[in-house]
Write a protein that holds these residues in place. Structure first.
Motif, short mmCIF file in Angstrom:
data_model
loop_
_atom_site.label_atom_id
_atom_site.label_comp_id
_atom_site.label_asym_id
_atom_site.label_seq_id
_atom_site.Cartn_x
_atom_site.Cartn_y
_atom_site.Cartn_z
N LEU A 192 0.83 -1.21 0.00
CA LEU A 192 0.00 0.00 0.00
C LEU A 192 0.86 1.25 0.00
N ALA A 193 1.92 1.24 0.80
CA ALA A 193 2.80 2.41 0.89
C ALA A 193 3.52 2.67 -0.43
N VAL A 194 3.94 1.60 -1.10
CA VAL A 194 4.58 1.77 -2.41
C VAL A 194 3.60 2.40 -3.39
N HIS A 195 2.37 1.90 -3.41
CA HIS A 195 1.37 2.44 -4.33
C HIS A 195 1.02 3.88 -3.97
N ARG A 196 1.04 4.20 -2.70
CA ARG A 196 0.75 5.58 -2.28
C ARG A 196 1.77 6.55 -2.88
N GLY A 201 17.11 -9.02 1.27
CA GLY A 201 18.47 -8.59 1.01
C GLY A 201 18.88 -8.56 -0.45
N TYR A 202 17.92 -8.68 -1.36
CA TYR A 202 18.26 -8.57 -2.78
C TYR A 202 18.69 -7.16 -3.15
N PHE A 203 18.13 -6.17 -2.46
CA PHE A 203 18.52 -4.77 -2.64
C PHE A 203 18.11 -4.02 -1.38
N PRO A 204 18.62 -2.81 -1.16
CA PRO A 204 18.35 -2.09 0.08
C PRO A 204 16.88 -1.68 0.22
N LEU A 205 16.39 -1.68 1.45
CA LEU A 205 15.01 -1.28 1.73
C LEU A 205 14.72 0.15 1.28
N ASP A 206 15.73 1.01 1.29
CA ASP A 206 15.53 2.40 0.89
C ASP A 206 15.04 2.53 -0.55
N GLU A 207 15.31 1.50 -1.37
CA GLU A 207 14.87 1.55 -2.76
C GLU A 207 13.35 1.60 -2.88
N LEU A 208 12.64 1.11 -1.85
CA LEU A 208 11.18 1.11 -1.90
C LEU A 208 10.62 2.53 -1.95
N LYS A 209 11.39 3.49 -1.51
CA LYS A 209 10.93 4.89 -1.53
C LYS A 209 11.12 5.53 -2.90
N ARG A 210 11.76 4.80 -3.84
CA ARG A 210 12.08 5.40 -5.14
C ARG A 210 11.37 4.70 -6.30
N VAL A 211 10.38 3.86 -6.00
CA VAL A 211 9.69 3.12 -7.05
C VAL A 211 9.11 4.08 -8.08
N CYS A 212 9.38 3.79 -9.35
CA CYS A 212 8.90 4.57 -10.51
C CYS A 212 9.52 5.96 -10.61
N GLN A 213 10.54 6.23 -9.81
CA GLN A 213 11.23 7.52 -9.93
C GLN A 213 12.42 7.39 -10.89
#
Length: 272
Positions: A20-24, A84-96
């Motif tokens: 949900l947060a990613v879609h938001r 651990g496939y990639f850093p959690l911080d990447e979730l904040k940059r989806v579609c950017q």
């Protein structure tokens, strides 16, 4: 990794929140399709089903997981980051700009095996992988996650016939059976009737399960994986498109609907 049923349920809830947060943050992602498949992916990756190594995503010793319904796997982003496939911080940059996490995933993302933008091809690709592993004498398994709407594509049934003909008992098809495709209920477009009966007629072993009962999904997948009786196997997971989101859940046009940002904020606040 093999979590207990309680831990699996907690992990599925966390993935639901993160999806949900990613879609938001990235409303161009397909939310409803991703919410129906959460427990499937949680069971695969946290339930002791798949053999994988986040430090070597393409290691020869891995099981293969083909995500055919790519648009409906945004819930995989938090799972892969958590593992651990990639850093959690990447979730904040989806579609950017500059992010490798797009609205439709592809193999540039560690953990994805195939290109998934054109639906209806994952079963065929997975069948080829399963045949290749068989020919090499490998004991590794292939799993493919498909939406039920995808099964309107004829190429799937060619692969289903081929897999049975060649006794690919290392192949496991998981159908996210949410009964809604892009523009309405699948029964109103081309009804599948009983998917289990159809696949059984094609020479597959089939199980059916409540796709939102993550422990039941885990148990069914583990049982399937142990079964090497000369037949490919299918799990029909009965799910709800848009699971857990009022107005989206089971709505005929949920595939192309976006809930209002304030609704997502409210759900995240009410479901810590």
């Amino acid at each position: 990794m093999n979590m207990s049923p309680i831990d699996l349920r907690e992990k599925a809830h966390w993935v639901w929140r993160e999806t949900l947060a990613v879609h938001r943050r990235a409303p161009e992602t397909r939310l409803a399709s991703s919410l129906s498949s959460i427990e499937i992916f949680v069971a695969l990756y946290y339930g002791g089903v798949l053999r994988f190594d986040p430090t070597q995503p393409l290691a020869e010793h891995r099981d293969r997981c083909v995500i055919s319904k790519g648009h409906g796997s945004i819930c995989m982003y938090p799972i892969l980051a958590d593992l651990g496939y990639f850093p959690l911080d990447e979730l904040k940059r989806v579609c950017q700009t500059g992010s490798f996490l797009g609205g439709i995933p592809d193999p540039v993302i560690p953990g994805y095996e195939t290109v998934n933008g054109s639906l209806g091809h994952g079963v065929g690709v997975a069948t080829g992988m399963a045949l290749g592993l068989k020919c090499k004498g490998s004991d590794r398994s292939v799993f493919v996650v498909s939406g039920d709407g995808e099964l309107h594509e004829g190429a799937n049934w060619e692969a289903i016939m081929f897999a049975s003909q060649h006794k690919l008992d290392n192949l496991h098809l998981i159908i996210d059976d949410n009964r809604i495709s892009m523009l309405g209920y699948t029964d109103d477009i081309v009804s599948h009737g009983s998917l289990s009966a159809r696949l059984s007629a094609f020479g597959w072993d089939c199980l059916e399960v409540d796709g939102h009962d993550v422990a039941a999904v885990q148990a069914a997948l583990l049982k399937m994986k142990k079964n090497r009786a000369g037949k490919p196997k299918a799990l029909i997971a009965r799910t709800l498109k848009g699971h857990g989101v009022p107005g989206l859940e089971n709505a005929p046009l949920s595939h192309i609907m976006n809930p209002k940002p304030e609704l997502i904020d409210s759900l995240l606040e009410q479901n810590p």
